[in-house]
Write a protein that holds these residues in place. Structure first.
Motif, PDB file in Angstrom:
ATOM      1  N   TYR A 109       1.210  -1.354  -0.089  1.00 27.54           N
ATOM      2  CA  TYR A 109       0.034  -0.364  -0.075  1.00 27.54           C
ATOM      3  C   TYR A 109       1.028   1.361   0.136  1.00 27.54           C
ATOM      4  N   ASP A 110       0.547   2.529  -0.709  1.00 24.93           N
ATOM      5  CA  ASP A 110       1.124   3.981  -0.484  1.00 24.93           C
ATOM      6  C   ASP A 110       0.693   4.321   0.583  1.00 24.93           C
ATOM      7  N   ASN A 111      -0.591   4.928   0.720  1.00 29.08           N
ATOM      8  CA  ASN A 111      -1.571   4.797   1.887  1.00 29.08           C
ATOM      9  C   ASN A 111      -2.662   4.357   2.480  1.00 29.08           C
ATOM     10  N   LEU A 112      -3.515   5.709   3.051  1.00 27.16           N
ATOM     11  CA  LEU A 112      -4.343   4.823   3.664  1.00 27.16           C
ATOM     12  C   LEU A 112      -4.969   6.030   4.064  1.00 27.16           C
ATOM     13  N   TYR A 113      -6.889   6.268   4.654  1.00 29.20           N
ATOM     14  CA  TYR A 113      -7.587   7.073   5.671  1.00 29.20           C
ATOM     15  C   TYR A 113      -8.330   6.028   6.192  1.00 29.20           C
ATOM     16  N   MET A 114      -8.852   6.294   7.620  1.00 32.32           N
ATOM     17  CA  MET A 114      -9.884   5.676   8.367  1.00 32.32           C
ATOM     18  C   MET A 114     -11.102   6.830   8.056  1.00 32.32           C
ATOM     19  N   ALA A 161      -7.585   1.676   1.964  1.00 33.88           N
ATOM     20  CA  ALA A 161      -6.302   1.799   1.373  1.00 33.88           C
ATOM     21  C   ALA A 161      -5.706   1.838  -0.130  1.00 33.88           C
ATOM     22  N   VAL A 162      -5.082   2.409  -0.391  1.00 34.08           N
ATOM     23  CA  VAL A 162      -4.755   2.947  -1.622  1.00 34.08           C
ATOM     24  C   VAL A 162      -3.024   2.099  -1.897  1.00 34.08           C
ATOM     25  N   THR A 163      -3.206   2.025  -3.508  1.00 36.00           N
ATOM     26  CA  THR A 163      -1.991   1.386  -3.860  1.00 36.00           C
ATOM     27  C   THR A 163      -1.647   2.408  -5.430  1.00 36.00           C
ATOM     28  N   GLY A 164      -0.606   2.208  -5.541  1.00 34.60           N
ATOM     29  CA  GLY A 164      -0.248   3.026  -7.136  1.00 34.60           C
ATOM     30  C   GLY A 164       0.736   1.664  -7.826  1.00 34.60           C
ATOM     31  N   SER A 165       1.208   0.530  -7.512  1.00 35.60           N
ATOM     32  CA  SER A 165       1.805  -0.198  -7.915  1.00 35.60           C
ATOM     33  C   SER A 165       1.401  -1.562  -8.846  1.00 35.60           C
ATOM     34  N   GLY A 166       1.548  -1.757  -9.214  1.00 39.50           N
ATOM     35  CA  GLY A 166       1.372  -2.711 -10.702  1.00 39.50           C
ATOM     36  C   GLY A 166       1.087  -2.701 -12.288  1.00 39.50           C
ATOM     37  N   ASP A 167       1.033  -3.537 -12.467  1.00 41.00           N
ATOM     38  CA  ASP A 167       1.092  -3.443 -14.244  1.00 41.00           C
ATOM     39  C   ASP A 167      -0.097  -2.694 -14.230  1.00 41.00           C
ATOM     40  N   SER A 168       0.404  -1.766 -15.602  1.00 42.96           N
ATOM     41  CA  SER A 168      -1.398  -1.085 -16.134  1.00 42.96           C
ATOM     42  C   SER A 168      -1.839  -1.636 -16.961  1.00 42.96           C
ATOM     43  N   ALA A 195      -1.093   4.358 -15.505  1.00 41.35           N
ATOM     44  CA  ALA A 195      -1.909   4.273 -14.778  1.00 41.35           C
ATOM     45  C   ALA A 195      -2.311   5.495 -14.155  1.00 41.35           C
ATOM     46  N   SER A 196      -3.363   5.531 -13.313  1.00 38.27           N
ATOM     47  CA  SER A 196      -2.770   6.448 -12.744  1.00 38.27           C
ATOM     48  C   SER A 196      -2.856   6.017 -11.505  1.00 38.27           C
ATOM     49  N   TYR A 197      -1.952   6.815 -10.813  1.00 34.90           N
ATOM     50  CA  TYR A 197      -0.996   6.819  -9.174  1.00 34.90           C
ATOM     51  C   TYR A 197      -1.911   7.242  -8.100  1.00 34.90           C
ATOM     52  N   PHE A 198      -2.760   6.059  -7.344  1.00 35.30           N
ATOM     53  CA  PHE A 198      -2.864   6.789  -6.222  1.00 35.30           C
ATOM     54  C   PHE A 198      -2.290   6.714  -5.252  1.00 35.30           C
ATOM     55  N   ASP A 247      -2.839  -4.708 -15.742  1.00 35.36           N
ATOM     56  CA  ASP A 247      -3.318  -5.629 -14.551  1.00 35.36           C
ATOM     57  C   ASP A 247      -4.560  -4.505 -14.184  1.00 35.36           C
ATOM     58  N   ILE A 248      -4.035  -3.239 -13.788  1.00 35.94           N
ATOM     59  CA  ILE A 248      -4.505  -2.203 -12.865  1.00 35.94           C
ATOM     60  C   ILE A 248      -5.509  -1.699 -13.991  1.00 35.94           C
ATOM     61  N   LYS A 249      -6.431  -2.130 -15.082  1.00 33.53           N
ATOM     62  CA  LYS A 249      -7.011  -1.273 -16.251  1.00 33.53           C
ATOM     63  C   LYS A 249      -7.965  -2.473 -16.163  1.00 33.53           C
ATOM     64  N   ASN A 250      -7.629  -4.000 -16.533  1.00 26.69           N
ATOM     65  CA  ASN A 250      -9.092  -4.961 -16.600  1.00 26.69           C
ATOM     66  C   ASN A 250      -8.798  -5.381 -15.191  1.00 26.69           C
ATOM     67  N   GLY A 251      -8.849  -4.848 -14.502  1.00 26.40           N
ATOM     68  CA  GLY A 251      -9.645  -4.829 -13.078  1.00 26.40           C
ATOM     69  C   GLY A 251      -9.019  -6.297 -11.817  1.00 26.40           C
ATOM     70  N   SER A 252      -7.368  -7.095 -12.241  1.00 27.82           N
ATOM     71  CA  SER A 252      -7.559  -7.477 -11.498  1.00 27.82           C
ATOM     72  C   SER A 252      -6.591  -7.687 -10.594  1.00 27.82           C
ATOM     73  N   VAL A 253      -6.182  -5.813 -10.662  1.00 26.77           N
ATOM     74  CA  VAL A 253      -5.359  -5.933  -9.168  1.00 26.77           C
ATOM     75  C   VAL A 253      -5.968  -3.938  -9.129  1.00 26.77           C
ATOM     76  N   ASP A 254      -7.246  -3.958  -7.948  1.00 28.22           N
ATOM     77  CA  ASP A 254      -7.853  -3.256  -7.562  1.00 28.22           C
ATOM     78  C   ASP A 254      -6.452  -1.712  -6.282  1.00 28.22           C
ATOM     79  N   VAL A 255      -7.186  -0.626  -7.403  1.00 27.53           N
ATOM     80  CA  VAL A 255      -5.720   0.233  -6.469  1.00 27.53           C
ATOM     81  C   VAL A 255      -6.748   0.945  -5.294  1.00 27.53           C
ATOM     82  N   VAL A 256      -7.477   0.732  -4.814  1.00 18.03           N
ATOM     83  CA  VAL A 256      -8.614   1.309  -3.751  1.00 18.03           C
ATOM     84  C   VAL A 256      -9.318   0.006  -3.247  1.00 18.03           C
ATOM     85  N   ARG A 257      -8.716  -0.028  -2.278  1.00 21.87           N
ATOM     86  CA  ARG A 257      -9.717  -1.286  -1.216  1.00 21.87           C
ATOM     87  C   ARG A 257     -10.533  -0.697  -0.432  1.00 21.87           C
ATOM     88  N   LYS A 258     -11.429  -0.866  -0.228  1.00 22.23           N
ATOM     89  CA  LYS A 258     -12.335  -0.107   1.912  1.00 22.23           C
ATOM     90  C   LYS A 258     -12.214  -2.104   3.134  1.00 22.23           C
TER      91      LYS A 258
END
Length: 505
Positions: free
Chosen positions: A240-245, A253-260, A305-308, A262-273
């Motif tokens: 993860y890169d950052n988090l907010y409660m 929790a957000v992450t900017g890591s990951g192959d573009s 991809a966008s890097y959150f 994979d991010i585009k086809n949805g196999s990597v979730d860059v935002v999670r709750k």
């Protein structure tokens, strides 16, 4: 004379054209700052939901020592805390008026410990009791101080056998809950968020991201030599890169890591709750994945991809993600629909060079830029205020008022998809199912259309139950009546014939 006359006419025509088209060009330029994606994935310019009200530089804040590579920004009430990472200090700022920020104190040391200074502090949080938690990255610890800067305790490297003994603990981002339990992101730890109890006890890792891999690579790795495996990519969770409660205790929790790809086809979730169990409960009912920009070309010198890099969430569950790749802000509602996107990289007000942190005060947004060493204040426009008002009214159960607010949003932008969907949802709650179906159909909202249709069908049956019963009875009773009539008629005719036979007729 004729040539001169023609020239004057052409010059006049050009002047008129410039006068007419110039406002249109200006308007288009203003609108292109903000946009959304429609059902087809096309970019649709939108009215600005936010305007850049002011940019606060070191000079604006009255600092003698200029900010240097600031990394963290936190808003608590009317106060803003800045981690001035390069200067090893914390800046506490008050907001006495909407357009004014005043430095209240500069925190570069504390009391009650031998090592009482900071080294590259990168994040700060304040508990409900007023205790201060600081990610003192360079000192490999998370500090807990009271409001008077007295040392209380510190959180250090987790005592976990799965971690590399040589790993240096570097907490970079943190959050705390109402019980002062600490959740942090640490460099080099990809097992999820590091969790500590309020007494400093390491409580494990929370919310590790799922491991993604290609089956062909997995099979090939099984048969590869040790040297070949060493050169191949490891299948490990994303850090993860950052988090907010948020106000309910859920962690974004957000992450900017990951192959573009994979991010585009949805196999990597860059935002999670994440809930208390670390499970991802983020709703993703929007037409497009929650990844920021859908197009990942290399226009303007930026690619991928966008890097959150950070996220904040309002009390109405709208969350805003900060993209440090293209300097944009992406707002999503609680269903995963994009509310608005705006911003960009540049040197003008409202643009960024390297945005690293975001937080909010009511609906105002504060963005910290690491390279510009400045805080940008965004405030909602009339368009943005109408959107928030419509959502707030809906959440409070004022569905008629929400419908009217969405209609005002539609009046400002007739192409704004959420206005149609918002009206449809408000009509759905008012039990105007047919009207809701019409608005959902206009924006191809199949899921909500199905809900409205199901209720409309049920309502139609209830409203016409008497007629339905009559028709059903008629369908069954009329044939029976006809059959009975025929039988009686036949019996009468037979009786008459029998009577005639007995009488010798």
């Amino acid at each position: 004379m004729k040539k001169a006359t023609i020239k004057r006419i052409l010059a006049g025509a050009c002047a008129v054209a410039v006068a007419v088209l110039a406002p249109l060009s200006t308007s288009a330029a203003e609108r292109s700052y903000s946009y959304i994606y429609d059902y087809w994935g096309d970019v649709q310019d939108a009215p600005n939901a936010y305007t850049c009200s002011k940019v606060f530089t070191s000079s604006e804040l009255g600092l003698d020592v200029m900010l240097k590579s600031p990394q963290g920004l936190t808003v608590v009430g009317q106060k803003i805390y800045i981690c001035d990472t390069g200067n090893n200090r914390i800046i506490e700022i008050n907001r006495p008026t909407p357009q004014t920020l005043e430095v209240e104190r500069i925190i570069d040391s504390f009391k009650g410990a031998d090592n009482n200074t900071f080294v590259s502090p990168s994040d700060i949080q304040i508990s409900d009791e007023g205790n201060i938690f600081i990610a003192d990255t360079g000192n490999a610890r998370i500090l807990k101080l009271d409001k008077d800067l007295n040392y209380i305790m510190e959180f250090t490297k987790p005592n976990d056998k799965t971690l590399d003994p040589a790993l240096v603990f570097q907490p970079t981002k943190l959050s705390i809950d109402s019980a002062e339990r600490v959740y942090c992101v640490a460099s080099g730890i990809n097992k999820g968020l590091v969790k500590y109890e309020d007494d400093g006890t390491f409580a494990g890792f929370v919310g590790a991201t799922p491991v993604t891999y290609d089956w062909t690579d997995y099979i090939w790795k099984k048969f590869a030599t040790q040297e070949q495996r060493a050169l191949m990519q490891n299948f490990v969770p994303t850090q993860y890169d950052n988090l907010y409660m948020d106000h309910e205790g859920f962690i974004y929790a957000v992450t900017g890591s990951g192959d573009s790809q994979d991010i585009k086809n949805g196999s990597v979730d860059v935002v999670r709750k994440l809930n208390l169990m670390g499970s991802d409960i983020l709703v993703r009912n929007g037409e497009w994945p929650i990844i920021g920009d859908l197009y990942m070309g290399n226009g303007g010198g930026y690619e991928g991809a966008s890097y959150f890099t950070d996220v904040t969430c309002f009390d109405n569950d709208i969350y805003v993600c900060l993209d440090k790749n293209r300097g944009r802000l992406f707002a999503y509602d609680d269903q995963g629909n994009m509310v608005i996107a705006f911003g960009g990289n540049g040197n003008m007000d409202g643009y960024f060079r390297r945005p690293v942190a975001i937080d909010h005060m009511d609906y105002d947004l504060f963005v910290l830029d690491e390279l510009d060493c400045a805080i940008t204040l965004f405030t909602p426009t009339e368009f943005g205020q109408q959107i928030y008002e419509a959502i707030d009214q809906f959440d409070k159960g004022f569905y008629e008022e929400s419908e009217q607010s969405w209609r005002q949003v539609m009046a400002l932008d007739g192409n704004y998809d959420l206005a149609y969907i918002g009206i449809g949802r408000a009509l759905l709650r008012q039990k105007d199912y047919k009207g809701a179906m019409e608005y959902f159909e206009l924006k191809y909202d199949d899921e909500n259309y199905s809900k409205a249709y199901k209720q409309y069908r049920k309502q139609w049956v209830e409203d016409h139950i008497v007629q339905i019963v009559i028709v059903i009875l008629a369908i069954f009773l009329i044939p029976l009546g006809i059959e009975r009539y025929k039988k009686i008629k036949w019996e009468i005719e037979k009786a008459e014939l029998d009577e005639l036979k007995r009488n010798g007729g």
